[in-house]
Each structure stands twice: as C-alpha cells, then as structure tokens.
Scaffold this motif. Structure first.
Motif, PDB file in Angstrom:
ATOM      1  N   GLY A   7     -31.040  48.109 147.285  1.00  0.00           N
ATOM      2  CA  GLY A   7     -30.356  49.328 147.716  1.00  0.00           C
ATOM      3  C   GLY A   7     -28.869  49.177 147.871  1.00  0.00           C
ATOM      4  N   THR A  55     -28.256  51.857 150.663  1.00  0.00           N
ATOM      5  CA  THR A  55     -29.376  52.569 151.268  1.00  0.00           C
ATOM      6  C   THR A  55     -30.217  51.600 152.081  1.00  0.00           C
ATOM      7  N   GLU A  74     -35.155  63.275 141.230  1.00  0.00           N
ATOM      8  CA  GLU A  74     -34.574  62.906 142.509  1.00  0.00           C
ATOM      9  C   GLU A  74     -33.128  63.381 142.584  1.00  0.00           C
ATOM     10  N   ARG A 122     -26.120  60.213 153.996  1.00  0.00           N
ATOM     11  CA  ARG A 122     -27.292  61.064 153.782  1.00  0.00           C
ATOM     12  C   ARG A 122     -28.448  60.430 154.539  1.00  0.00           C
ATOM     13  N   THR A 144     -34.846  56.938 155.295  1.00  0.00           N
ATOM     14  CA  THR A 144     -33.763  56.204 154.634  1.00  0.00           C
ATOM     15  C   THR A 144     -32.437  56.719 155.153  1.00  0.00           C
ATOM     16  N   ASP A 200     -28.108  68.209 148.230  1.00  0.00           N
ATOM     17  CA  ASP A 200     -28.950  67.692 147.155  1.00  0.00           C
ATOM     18  C   ASP A 200     -28.997  68.670 145.990  1.00  0.00           C
ATOM     19  N   THR A 246     -28.445  56.545 153.544  1.00  0.00           N
ATOM     20  CA  THR A 246     -27.547  56.132 152.468  1.00  0.00           C
ATOM     21  C   THR A 246     -26.128  56.416 152.898  1.00  0.00           C
ATOM     22  N   LEU A 305     -31.188  58.968 143.988  1.00  0.00           N
ATOM     23  CA  LEU A 305     -31.519  58.589 145.359  1.00  0.00           C
ATOM     24  C   LEU A 305     -33.015  58.739 145.576  1.00  0.00           C
ATOM     25  N   ASP A 311     -36.042  58.442 148.177  1.00  0.00           N
ATOM     26  CA  ASP A 311     -36.256  58.418 149.617  1.00  0.00           C
ATOM     27  C   ASP A 311     -37.607  57.838 150.008  1.00  0.00           C
TER      28      ASP A 311
END
Length: 321
Positions: free
Chosen positions: A183, A224, A212, A294, A257, A311, A259, A200, A202
C-alpha cells in the motif's frame, strides 16, 4: 499543421518482495532495467537491515542486544530516525517499540507462513515500552534499547524503501518513476501526462473489478493502511497487525482503510497508520495536518478530507507537505 506524437505508455515490472508485491513504473521504457536494478538493491538493503523475520538481520541483532549499547549501520540509523520521527509527530500513536505486542498476537513470522487460525489463547496485552525510552545518538549511531524492548520498524521501513528507491531510480534514469510496495506508493521525476493513475481498493477480500475509485498522482506519495488484509484468528478472536501502542491490543476497528497523500511515503504511511490507531479522533487530527486523506468506515462510507476528490474518475493532485 504538426502532429503531436503521443508519449509512450509507462513500462512496468512486478515481482514479490518484502512479503508483498513490488510494482515499478517508469515513463521511459528504455529505463526499466536500470530502475529495476535500483529497486532490487534498495529492497535487499532494507530487508537485511529491518526485517524482523530474518535472524541475521540488523534489527534482530539490535533486539537481542536490548539493554546493551551497540553501534548500528548508516542504513539502520536512517530507518530508526524515520521511525522515531513518526512516533514524535503522532504523539506515540505510531511507535516502533510495539514489537513484543505484535509477536504476542501471533505475528512472529512472515504473514505467508502465519497460522491463520491459532488456537492458543491470547496473552495479557501490555502497552509498548515507549519510543521516548530509546537512547540513540545519531552522530555516533550508538543505540541502546531498554531491556525487554523489541523494535518493529514495519510502520515506516517499507515506506522509506519506496521513497529511497523512487528517488534513486529517477536520478539514475532521468525519467519519471513510481515505486509501489503493497500500500506504499512513492513517485519521483516527471509524472506521465495526466499523472500516475492509482486505483483504490478498500476491501481486499473482494476481487478487483476495475470499477474502483481512482486518483491521479502528479507528485509526492500515497499510502494506504488498513485492517482487512493482514488478519488472523488467535484464541478464537480475529486480530490484525496494526497495534495501539497505548494498550498493546490491535487498534479498535473504526476504519477499514485510510489513504493519505503527502510529500513522502514515510509521511503518508505515518499519517495513515496513526489514523487507524486514533479511530474517530483521526478526523480532527488529519484536518489539523491538512493532508489529503480518504477514510473508509467499516460499512463502506467514505470520509474525504483535505481536498481529497470525491469518488469518481481519476482526479489529479500533487504531493502535500
């Protein structure tokens, strides 16, 4: 009328490394071999210095010498200073002295060889011994750990390797470079037109669909942290690898997660790991830092902060502080 020749697509190399997957992208396909050699050399160096799964690593030697002053290598000193800086900036939410707690949870070998359903009961959790008690003199590289302290540099060493490899490969080749280690993503040199497009994921339990959300990184780094990838059962309880140093327990599950974008991968990874540990306190903490982030809750709800794009299709942004 002149016709513009499109730039070649980035060349790519993928191979296993450090218990994860290394991904290398270069904007000039002719530079791939040189960049790959640079990356492999960095991965060899970080593994020899910082692996807690190798009995011959420098980290293993340092941990065995706890209570006795020892001189460490220049590479190990750099990795340790990155870890101590992360601890200082996060007020101990990311602390390299969690080694004993991680081992007590059962993560005492590479994840690939870990018993994913370990019937042994969990031992009583104990707080980390605390990074403030590490005695280290950078100018002489003399280090003394408190007795019983086990260092774990996993929260920063891989990110440091990504930063160092990306910078060294860009210098060696003169082109744009992206290095991804699990990550942890670091870039250096000129980005391709439109930036490096990063998808990304998740929930790693689900197959990648290609739908995604994505961002386009034009500079800096992205990292991440999450609690879904490295999980196992110990004594009938599901545990994960991100430990809260204050308790010695796995961090309470608030975020699936996190990020974060930052100027370096070490800073991005530090902030993301701290956010997992901080739980709901992560939102005001990250807002104060001003880093684009995020955060994804356990139910999939997304909390964007610091100008992180909503997103949808990839939206470019560069490195932050």
């Amino acid at each position: 009328m002149t016709t513009r020749t499109p730039a070649p697509s980035p060349a790519r190399a993928v191979f296993p490394a450090l218990g994860t997957t290394a991904v290398l992208l270069v904007t000039d396909p002719r530079a791939l071999s040189t960049a790959r050699s640079v990356l492999r050399a960095e991965l060899t160096a970080v593994d020899a210095a910082c692996s807690r799964f190798r009995p011959d690593s420098e980290l293993s030697r340092v941990n065995l010498a706890a209570g006795t002053p020892t001189t460490v290598s220049a590479y190990f000193a750099t990795a340790l200073q990155a870890a101590l800086r992360a601890a200082r900036l996060t007020a101990g939410a990311v602390d390299p002295t969690v080694g004993a707690a991680v081992i007590a949870l059962g993560y005492d070998r590479t994840f690939a060889s870990l018993r994913l359903d370990d019937a042994r009961p969990l031992p009583t959790a104990r707080p980390a011994s605390g990074w403030q008690h590490i005695a280290f003199a950078p100018h002489t590289r003399r280090l003394c750990l408190p007795r019983g302290t086990l260092l774990d540099l996993g929260a920063t060493a891989k990110a440091l390797a990504a930063d160092r490899a990306a910078r060294a490969a860009a210098t060696a080749t003169g082109c744009g470079v992206l290095v991804g280690l699990g990550g942890d993503l670091a870039t250096a040199g000129p980005a391709p037109e439109g930036g490096w497009r990063i998808a990304l994921a998740d929930d790693h339990a689900r197959p990648v669909t290609g739908r995604e959300p994505a961002v386009a990184v034009t500079g800096g780094a992205l990292a991440t942290s999450g609690i879904r990838v490295r999980t196992w059962r110990r004594g009938g309880r599901v545990v994960h690898h991100i430990v809260d140093p204050a308790t010695g327990e796995p961090a309470a599950p608030v975020w699936r997660t996190v990020t974060v974008a930052a100027a370096t991968c070490v800073d991005a990874n530090t902030a993301g790991t701290a956010a997992i540990v901080l739980g709901d306190r992560a939102v005001p903490w990250l807002r104060a830092l001003g880093l684009p982030a995020r955060l994804v809750r356990l139910d999939g709800r997304v909390v964007p902060l610091g100008g992180w794009p909503r997103d949808r299709a990839a939206t470019p942004f560069g490195g932050s502080r």
